[in-house]
Design a protein around this motif. Structure first.
Motif, PDB file in Angstrom:
ATOM      1  N   ARG A   8      -0.542 -17.974  -4.999  1.00  0.00           N
ATOM      2  CA  ARG A   8       0.850 -17.624  -5.245  1.00  0.00           C
ATOM      3  C   ARG A   8       0.861 -16.356  -6.090  1.00  0.00           C
ATOM      4  O   ARG A   8      -0.182 -15.913  -6.578  1.00  0.00           O
ATOM      5  CB  ARG A   8       1.606 -18.756  -5.958  1.00  0.00           C
ATOM      6  N   SER A   9       2.032 -15.774  -6.275  1.00  0.00           N
ATOM      7  CA  SER A   9       2.102 -14.510  -7.009  1.00  0.00           C
ATOM      8  C   SER A   9       2.033 -14.767  -8.515  1.00  0.00           C
ATOM      9  O   SER A   9       2.887 -15.451  -9.081  1.00  0.00           O
ATOM     10  CB  SER A   9       3.411 -13.781  -6.671  1.00  0.00           C
ATOM     11  N   TYR A  10       0.995 -14.200  -9.145  1.00  0.00           N
ATOM     12  CA  TYR A  10       0.805 -14.357 -10.588  1.00  0.00           C
ATOM     13  C   TYR A  10       1.138 -13.082 -11.354  1.00  0.00           C
ATOM     14  O   TYR A  10       1.119 -13.074 -12.585  1.00  0.00           O
ATOM     15  CB  TYR A  10      -0.638 -14.745 -10.887  1.00  0.00           C
ATOM     16  N   GLY A  11       1.408 -11.968 -10.656  1.00  0.00           N
ATOM     17  CA  GLY A  11       1.731 -10.724 -11.328  1.00  0.00           C
ATOM     18  C   GLY A  11       0.551  -9.754 -11.375  1.00  0.00           C
ATOM     19  O   GLY A  11      -0.587 -10.108 -11.088  1.00  0.00           O
ATOM     20  N   GLN A  12       0.860  -8.530 -11.776  1.00  0.00           N
ATOM     21  CA  GLN A  12      -0.119  -7.450 -11.714  1.00  0.00           C
ATOM     22  C   GLN A  12      -1.298  -7.653 -12.656  1.00  0.00           C
ATOM     23  O   GLN A  12      -2.444  -7.402 -12.290  1.00  0.00           O
ATOM     24  CB  GLN A  12       0.561  -6.102 -12.003  1.00  0.00           C
ATOM     25  N   ALA A  14      -2.200  -5.765  -5.190  1.00  0.00           N
ATOM     26  CA  ALA A  14      -1.226  -5.438  -4.140  1.00  0.00           C
ATOM     27  C   ALA A  14      -0.318  -6.627  -3.860  1.00  0.00           C
ATOM     28  O   ALA A  14      -0.793  -7.753  -3.687  1.00  0.00           O
ATOM     29  CB  ALA A  14      -1.949  -5.021  -2.858  1.00  0.00           C
ATOM     30  N   HIS A  15       0.970  -6.365  -3.822  1.00  0.00           N
ATOM     31  CA  HIS A  15       1.944  -7.382  -3.437  1.00  0.00           C
ATOM     32  C   HIS A  15       2.964  -6.733  -2.515  1.00  0.00           C
ATOM     33  O   HIS A  15       3.711  -5.840  -2.922  1.00  0.00           O
ATOM     34  CB  HIS A  15       2.641  -7.976  -4.669  1.00  0.00           C
ATOM     35  N   ASN A  16       2.967  -7.139  -1.256  1.00  0.00           N
ATOM     36  CA  ASN A  16       3.869  -6.597  -0.233  1.00  0.00           C
ATOM     37  C   ASN A  16       3.742  -5.071  -0.121  1.00  0.00           C
ATOM     38  O   ASN A  16       4.726  -4.341  -0.278  1.00  0.00           O
ATOM     39  CB  ASN A  16       5.316  -6.994  -0.533  1.00  0.00           C
ATOM     40  N   GLU A  17       2.516  -4.629   0.163  1.00  0.00           N
ATOM     41  CA  GLU A  17       2.238  -3.192   0.316  1.00  0.00           C
ATOM     42  C   GLU A  17       1.658  -2.886   1.695  1.00  0.00           C
ATOM     43  O   GLU A  17       0.769  -2.057   1.847  1.00  0.00           O
ATOM     44  CB  GLU A  17       1.268  -2.729  -0.779  1.00  0.00           C
ATOM     45  N   GLU A  18       2.189  -3.545   2.742  1.00  0.00           N
ATOM     46  CA  GLU A  18       1.647  -3.360   4.085  1.00  0.00           C
ATOM     47  C   GLU A  18       1.732  -1.909   4.557  1.00  0.00           C
ATOM     48  O   GLU A  18       0.866  -1.450   5.313  1.00  0.00           O
ATOM     49  CB  GLU A  18       2.392  -4.254   5.078  1.00  0.00           C
ATOM     50  N   GLY A  19       2.728  -1.161   4.097  1.00  0.00           N
ATOM     51  CA  GLY A  19       2.878   0.225   4.545  1.00  0.00           C
ATOM     52  C   GLY A  19       2.029   1.212   3.770  1.00  0.00           C
ATOM     53  O   GLY A  19       1.925   2.378   4.171  1.00  0.00           O
ATOM     54  N   ASN A  20       1.429   0.770   2.657  1.00  0.00           N
ATOM     55  CA  ASN A  20       0.689   1.694   1.791  1.00  0.00           C
ATOM     56  C   ASN A  20      -0.809   1.416   1.703  1.00  0.00           C
ATOM     57  O   ASN A  20      -1.600   2.347   1.528  1.00  0.00           O
ATOM     58  CB  ASN A  20       1.260   1.638   0.362  1.00  0.00           C
ATOM     59  N   ILE A  21      -1.205   0.153   1.799  1.00  0.00           N
ATOM     60  CA  ILE A  21      -2.576  -0.220   1.462  1.00  0.00           C
ATOM     61  C   ILE A  21      -3.613   0.376   2.414  1.00  0.00           C
ATOM     62  O   ILE A  21      -4.707   0.781   1.989  1.00  0.00           O
ATOM     63  CB  ILE A  21      -2.717  -1.755   1.373  1.00  0.00           C
TER      64      ILE A  21
END
Length: 237
Positions: A65-69, A10-17
């Motif tokens: 940090r963001s490393y990707g999916q 999950a990356h920036n999924e506050e509305g879905n998670i």
């Protein structure tokens, strides 16, 4: 039934998670839920911490940090305790209700060599341009990799944890898991699953960028497949 771990990058999924975790609980599947927060900059992590208070089966792992999916999927699987792994996207477009039938297909196939059940989004709820780009990428991939999988871009997959840990890791590898599994001598079957429209947030991928990166990665997987060797042991005394 083997222990199941559901891994969600999950990356920036506050509305879905939050909704997604509740939907998993509604399946009544005995499992642990691992959400890997890939350094979100919104309220994703805070939402997960609030959920943790009432969902003891939820495990939260956060990247610095963001490393990707692909990295997030790999992190979740390494932290999983289940023999079986179910992966799904954190955007809510995969339906957790499909997981039980995929688990059943893997466990009751009778094929000892079957290592993965991949989701097939036959009816996609996406923009027409995104669907066209996906079909082009899938056709290109099937032609070169011969993985016999109609939709490797679907995040919903069920497989053995041990099978994944034996695979070579590289960025974007999550899109080539069926080909990599078959490269090591395993079998993969596809099961039709639901696909839903994104209701919150935005996609983390641009269609043209994803198409170009996918083509480059396919060439890399082709090289891996040519260099791979499946060693079969006939005797060990």
């Amino acid at each position: 039934m083997s222990t199941i771990s559901i891994v969600i990058p999950a990356h920036n999924e506050e509305g879905n998670i939050g909704t997604l975790v509740q939907e998993i609980l509604a399946t009544r599947l005995e499992c642990e839920i691992i959400v890997v927060d890939d350094a979100s900059t919104d309220e994703t992590h805070q939402t997960l911490l609030a959920l943790k208070r009432t969902v003891p089966s939820l495990k939260i792992v956060q990247h610095d940090r963001s490393y990707g999916q692909s990295a997030a999927v790999a992190t979740g699987i390494r932290h999983a305790s289940g023999e079986l792994i179910a992966t799904m996207d954190g955007d809510g477009q995969n339906d957790p209700a499909d997981i039980p039938k995929m688990v059943q297909a893997l466990m009751k196939s009778g094929d000892k060599n079957l290592r993965m059940v991949a989701g097939f989004r036959k009816k996609r709820d996406d923009a027409a341009w995104r669907i066209i780009c996906s079909k082009i990428a899938n056709a290109y991939r099937r032609f070169f990799l011969r993985d016999e999988t109609p939709d490797t871009g679907c995040g919903l997959k069920v497989f053995y944890r041990s099978a994944f840990l034996n695979l070579p890791f590289f960025d974007h590898m999550h899109r080539f898991l069926p080909a990599l599994i078959k490269m090591q001598g395993g079998e993969v079957v596809s099961v039709e699953v639901e696909h839903r429209a994104r209701t919150h947030g935005v996609s983390k991928y641009g269609t043209l960028n994803r198409l170009w990166v996918g083509i480059v990665d396919i060439l890399g997987v082709c090289w891996l497949r040519m260099r791979a060797k499946n060693v079969k042991i006939t005797r060990c005394d």
